[in-house]
Design a protein around this motif. Structure first.
Motif, PDB file in Angstrom:
ATOM      1  N   ARG A  79       0.785  -1.236   0.000  1.00 54.24           N
ATOM      2  CA  ARG A  79       0.000   0.000   0.000  1.00 54.24           C
ATOM      3  C   ARG A  79       0.819   1.289   0.000  1.00 54.24           C
ATOM      4  NH1 ARG A  79      -4.872  -1.452  -1.842  1.00 54.24           N
ATOM      5  NH2 ARG A  79      -5.873  -3.059  -0.561  1.00 54.24           N
ATOM      6  N   LEU A 137     -10.039   4.226  -3.754  1.00 46.56           N
ATOM      7  CA  LEU A 137     -11.144   4.161  -2.805  1.00 46.56           C
ATOM      8  C   LEU A 137     -12.443   4.426  -3.553  1.00 46.56           C
ATOM      9  CD1 LEU A 137      -9.765   6.247   0.210  1.00 46.56           C
ATOM     10  CD2 LEU A 137      -9.892   3.753   0.040  1.00 46.56           C
ATOM     11  N   GLU A 191      -5.143   7.526  -6.812  1.00 51.05           N
ATOM     12  CA  GLU A 191      -4.034   6.889  -6.105  1.00 51.05           C
ATOM     13  C   GLU A 191      -4.471   5.641  -5.345  1.00 51.05           C
ATOM     14  OE1 GLU A 191      -0.942   6.703  -5.796  1.00 51.05           O
ATOM     15  OE2 GLU A 191      -0.324   8.377  -7.027  1.00 51.05           O
ATOM     16  N   THR A 192      -5.540   5.753  -4.584  1.00 56.09           N
ATOM     17  CA  THR A 192      -5.899   4.669  -3.670  1.00 56.09           C
ATOM     18  C   THR A 192      -7.029   3.799  -4.181  1.00 56.09           C
ATOM     19  OG1 THR A 192      -7.555   5.956  -2.464  1.00 56.09           O
ATOM     20  CG2 THR A 192      -5.263   6.199  -1.772  1.00 56.09           C
ATOM     21  N   TYR A 199      -0.708   9.877  -2.762  1.00 55.67           N
ATOM     22  CA  TYR A 199      -1.669  10.889  -2.317  1.00 55.67           C
ATOM     23  C   TYR A 199      -0.943  12.049  -1.638  1.00 55.67           C
ATOM     24  CZ  TYR A 199      -4.744  13.245   0.967  1.00 55.67           C
ATOM     25  OH  TYR A 199      -5.392  14.210   1.692  1.00 55.67           O
ATOM     26  N   LEU A 256      -7.296  11.010  -4.253  1.00 57.33           N
ATOM     27  CA  LEU A 256      -7.774   9.854  -3.498  1.00 57.33           C
ATOM     28  C   LEU A 256      -8.331   8.784  -4.431  1.00 57.33           C
ATOM     29  CD1 LEU A 256      -9.518  11.642  -0.492  1.00 57.33           C
ATOM     30  CD2 LEU A 256      -7.510  10.145  -0.370  1.00 57.33           C
ATOM     31  N   LEU A 290      -7.003   0.201   4.592  1.00 59.77           N
ATOM     32  CA  LEU A 290      -6.472   1.273   3.757  1.00 59.77           C
ATOM     33  C   LEU A 290      -7.225   2.578   3.983  1.00 59.77           C
ATOM     34  CD1 LEU A 290      -4.603   2.340   1.555  1.00 59.77           C
ATOM     35  CD2 LEU A 290      -6.237   1.493  -0.148  1.00 59.77           C
ATOM     36  N   SER A 291      -8.539   2.506   4.039  1.00 59.20           N
ATOM     37  CA  SER A 291      -9.340   3.707   4.276  1.00 59.20           C
ATOM     38  C   SER A 291      -8.992   4.331   5.616  1.00 59.20           C
ATOM     39  CB  SER A 291     -10.831   3.350   4.217  1.00 59.20           C
ATOM     40  OG  SER A 291     -11.628   4.486   4.406  1.00 59.20           O
ATOM     41  N   GLN A 348       0.400   3.856  -2.962  1.00 57.63           N
ATOM     42  CA  GLN A 348      -0.878   4.554  -2.969  1.00 57.63           C
ATOM     43  C   GLN A 348      -0.897   5.680  -1.945  1.00 57.63           C
ATOM     44  OE1 GLN A 348      -2.865   0.678  -2.316  1.00 57.63           O
ATOM     45  NE2 GLN A 348      -4.315   1.331  -3.886  1.00 57.63           N
ATOM     46  N   ILE A 349      -0.410   5.378  -0.751  1.00 58.05           N
ATOM     47  CA  ILE A 349      -0.444   6.366   0.330  1.00 58.05           C
ATOM     48  C   ILE A 349       0.537   7.500   0.044  1.00 58.05           C
ATOM     49  CG2 ILE A 349      -0.047   6.711   2.802  1.00 58.05           C
ATOM     50  CD1 ILE A 349      -0.810   3.629   3.039  1.00 58.05           C
ATOM     51  N   MET A 368      -5.618   5.987   5.310  1.00 61.10           N
ATOM     52  CA  MET A 368      -5.717   7.207   4.520  1.00 61.10           C
ATOM     53  C   MET A 368      -6.268   8.363   5.355  1.00 61.10           C
ATOM     54  SD  MET A 368      -4.310   6.825   1.689  1.00 61.10           S
ATOM     55  CE  MET A 368      -4.737   8.524   1.266  1.00 61.10           C
TER      56      MET A 368
END
Length: 207
Positions: free
Chosen positions: A28, A156, A153-154, A35, A150, A75-76, A31-32, A79
């Motif tokens: 992860r 979500l 990248e992630t 952002y 967001l 992950l959420s 992704q983090i 974030m």
């Protein structure tokens, strides 16, 4: 079959499996970091905020009274911590409404755009495209820039983004639509074909 995030979290929390946490982080981190980098546009600052984020994550995960609960949304949850750290930094720097546009050579989420032809010419063209996009993404309002980052990248869902940013799902969707619309408008002004640059960003807008 790869273990889920939640199974890795459980292995770390219940059995003290450090390798499980390293696997989770490696899975992860792009992704983090992407952002954070997209929000601050400074690699050194992004690295510091990323480290700060995971110091907070580890502390909260190991604190039985902490904020993390097993809900399959690791992950959420992370974030939210990354966002809080990033927004705190921007507010201290008085840049929440005007993020610095100084050039950097660090990774941004536009690096994730795929190139069909891995030739030197194609790579140069992709680099030029990324530079143009970076230049204009920084001109978006903070709220539009954030939802775009967001989402891209992630990955979500918009429901998760809405919960993370404290707005309704319709507001999150609206910010994404306006972000893309404004990007197209800015690119039109400089006589650049917007579809050639941001067409791939028109991903599914499922909740």
């Amino acid at each position: 079959m790869q273990p889920t995030d939640e199974s890795l979290v459980e292995a770390y929390l219940e059995a003290g499996d450090e390798q499980a946490f390293r696997t989770l982080l490696e899975r992860r981190q792009d992704q983090i970091f992407g952002y954070i980098m997209g929000m601050v546009h400074d690699r050194a600052v992004a690295n510091d905020l990323f480290q700060d984020t995971f110091e907070r994550v580890i502390k909260a995960m190991n604190d039985r009274r902490g904020s993390y609960t097993h809900q399959g949304q690791w992950l959420s949850w992370v974030m939210r911590i990354a966002r809080n750290a990033t927004i705190d930094h921007l507010r201290k720097q008085k840049k929440w409404s005007d993020v610095s546009s100084d050039e950097d050579d660090g990774r941004s989420f536009w690096d994730t755009l795929q190139s069909d032809t891995p030739s030197a010419e194609a790579e140069l063209h992709r680099t030029q495209q990324r530079a143009v996009l970076n230049e204009h993404i920084r001109r978006l309002s903070p709220e539009q820039r954030e939802v775009l980052l967001l989402r891209q990248e992630t990955d979500l869902t918009f429901r998760e983004i809405a919960e993370l940013t404290g707005v309704s799902i319709n507001t999150a969707l609206g910010r994404m639509r306006y972000a893309l619309k404004n990007l197209r408008g800015m690119l039109d002004e400089v006589e650049v074909d917007p579809e050639a640059l941001i067409g791939s960003l028109d991903g599914p807008t499922s909740a």
